[in-house]
Design an enzyme around this catalytic site. Structure first.
Site, PDB file in Angstrom:
ATOM      1  N   GLU A  62       0.806  -1.225   0.000  1.00  0.00           N
ATOM      2  CA  GLU A  62       0.000   0.000   0.000  1.00  0.00           C
ATOM      3  C   GLU A  62       0.839   1.276   0.000  1.00  0.00           C
ATOM      4  OE1 GLU A  62      -2.886  -0.586   3.134  1.00  0.00           O
ATOM      5  OE2 GLU A  62      -3.894  -2.178   2.019  1.00  0.00           O
ATOM      6  N   GLU A  67      -5.003  -8.252  -1.939  1.00  0.00           N
ATOM      7  CA  GLU A  67      -5.594  -8.185  -0.593  1.00  0.00           C
ATOM      8  C   GLU A  67      -6.960  -7.536  -0.713  1.00  0.00           C
ATOM      9  OE1 GLU A  67      -3.148  -6.526   2.610  1.00  0.00           O
ATOM     10  OE2 GLU A  67      -4.932  -5.511   3.374  1.00  0.00           O
TER      11      GLU A  67
END
Length: 537
Positions: free
Chosen positions: A205, A322
């Protein structure tokens, strides 16, 4: 093909129209009508055989969200590796992809022999990014984890620390080159121990605006090229080589476009994350899950990434690395209850239809969105949904649409291990049983002479079952309670036995001329082996 074999009275339809129809309806007090249209000429996408993937995270026991800290006990660093249910749950997929990573992966160092820093655990510190200091993965723990992975037959994707050696600038971005010395040492240790890694993923991220911090696309591309060079060197005499995966972040079209264009020869997989339902504390999660328009919104992300990959010189494919639906650990009795299978299976169907190769669910264990219960390790409803998908849905994806109520979500694939197709129907309506037809716009046939081994075996055991029998798997909530953590398959409770064995997922066999009942708030997988489409040959 002669009319004598059209046991469902369908020859007339084939002569008059370009579509062939199978009746799919139920007899109930309240019903609706519609048609599932399936293009059988060619597949619109292909998924990996091990498309279903789950994540394991690094959060230590001190990780707390909204007054609960219990889920931290299932960290990679202290997960009970001797639990029989856990082992059986992973083995049932044969194999299950496991992605090891998450928020703290960019604060993990590896306790290899040449690591100069002390190998100490994460310590809670609210002034640090994500509320913890740097933590360390001891090599003895890595050895223990790999013992479990090998025994369970899991395929491992490992998320590497992409922030090592960088400094955080005043604007919140991470500056400097990636210091890969510790990661390279860890990869060498892993190869020396003969541990099999399916893929090495760089960072978590950090794309676009990032979470916690961010890295510019051009710098991330350079780091990915460096990782690919390291892996090529270490695995020089080893085949197959692990995949190079990045960036494991939220989709940002401009950032991803630049990153992909600059890694055309060094990247195997472009991974992105999805939490499209918002925060776990949102009290409207169920309303979003049951809203077809809201569910449709995520298609834009899949469509945009697919377009970028098609227009680029890269050969990289797309993964969802994810996805937990609702961030900050999800919501108890929503993201770990029956209702979440509506969202989860819809995501698997939508991702497949946009040529996504793998979909990693956050999490296998942990938070309120785990496939397994964080205390008992017993499967939550989504585990069984994932397992059915894994066993039934083949890698060829068929173009599918539904005409009628918007409350039906419909997906179709070629069957995985036998002839025919598998249809997934999700009914988001609370009171209507759907009356539908399934139409094909391509030449197709009822499969008779070349029966699959599976069908022959069924008929040997159950001679009363017709060769054209349909297999049905009806998923419903116990007591019709969407918040139930108990799922029913064809009316029977799914649960592990005293030995921790995963229950068999047995279908009911129905003559193809009889209706499929798609009850309110239910999910149906229907394997129709008698339908043979050009796309599935």
């Amino acid at each position: 093909m002669g009319c004598q074999i059209w046991v469902m009275g369908m020859c007339l339809w084939m002569y008059l129209f370009s579509y062939g129809f199978i009746s799919v309806y139920s007899q109930g007090a309240k019903g609706g009508e519609g048609t599932v249209f399936i293009d059988g000429k060619a597949a619109i996408g292909r998924i990996d055989d091990d498309f279903v993937c789950a994540t394991l995270d690094w959060w230590p026991p001190e990780k707390c969200d909204y007054g609960t800290c219990s889920w931290g006990r299932v960290s990679l660093l202290n997960l009970d590796l001797g639990n029989n249910i856990l082992l059986n749950a992973i083995k049932a997929f044969s194999p299950l992809k496991l992605r090891l990573g998450g928020s703290l992966q960019d604060k993990v160092i590896y306790g290899t022999e040449d690591n100069q820093q002390p190998c100490i655990p994460f310590v809670k510190n609210t002034s640090e990014m994500f509320g913890f200091t740097q933590g360390c993965l001891p090599m003895h723990r890595w050895d223990e984890l790999n013992t479990l992975f090998e025994k369970a037959g899991a395929k491992i994707v490992f998320g590497l620390n992409a922030l090592n050696g960088r400094s955080i600038n005043s604007d919140g971005s991470a500056g400097g080159d990636w210091n890969y010395t510790n990661a390279e040492s860890f990869i060498r240790y892993t190869v020396r121990k003969n541990y099999t890694i399916h893929g090495w993923e760089l960072g978590n991220e950090l794309s676009g605006n990032g979470v916690g911090t961010r890295i510019a696309a051009d710098q991330y591309a350079l780091d990915t090229i460096a990782l690919q060079s390291i892996v090529q060197n270490i695995y020089e005499e080893i085949e197959p080589k692990p995949l190079i995966i990045a960036p494991g972040g939220f989709f940002d079209a401009n950032w991803f476009q630049e990153f992909i264009d600059k890694t055309t020869k060094s990247l195997d997989v472009v991974s992105h994350h999805i939490y499209n339902l918002g925060p776990g504390v949102d009290t409207h999660l169920v309303e979003k899950i049951l809203n077809p328009s809201y569910l449709d919104g995520e298609a834009d992300t899949f469509r945009s990434l697919h377009k970028i990959l098609k227009s680029s010189a890269t050969s990289a494919t797309a993964w969802v690395g994810e996805s937990g639906g609702a961030y900050n650990s999800g919501h108890n009795l929503v993201t770990n209850a029956f209702v979440f299978s509506f969202w989860y299976l819809d995501q698997l169907g939508m991702a497949s239809a946009h040529d996504t190769k793998t979909y990693c669910r956050q999490t296998l264990i942990g938070g309120n969105y785990g496939l397994l219960n964080t205390t008992t390790f017993e499967p939550n409803p989504d585990y069984y949904s994932a397992l059915l998908w894994h066993r039934l849905m083949g890698n060829k994806v068929l173009s599918t649409s539904f005409s009628g109520t918007k409350k039906i979500r419909a997906y179709a694939h070629c069957a995985k291990y036998s002839k025919g197709i598998v249809l997934l129907l999700i009914n988001l309506d609370n009171s209507t049983t759907i009356q539908a037809k399934v139409a094909f716009n391509s030449t197709w046939s009822l499969h008779q002479k070349h029966r699959s081994h599976k069908t022959n075996l069924v008929q040997l055991i159950r001679p009363d079952i017709s060769e054209t029998a349909r297999e049905e798997y009806h998923l419903t909530a116990k007591d019709e309670n969407l918040h139930s953590q108990t799922m029913l398959l064809n009316g029977n409770i799914l649960s592990v036995n005293s030995s921790g064995d995963i229950p068999p997922l047995e279908p009911i066999y129905v003559n193809s001329s009889t209706p499929i009942k798609v009850a309110p708030f239910s999910i149906v997988f229907a394997h129709i082996p008698s339908v043979v489409l050009p796309a599935c040959r």
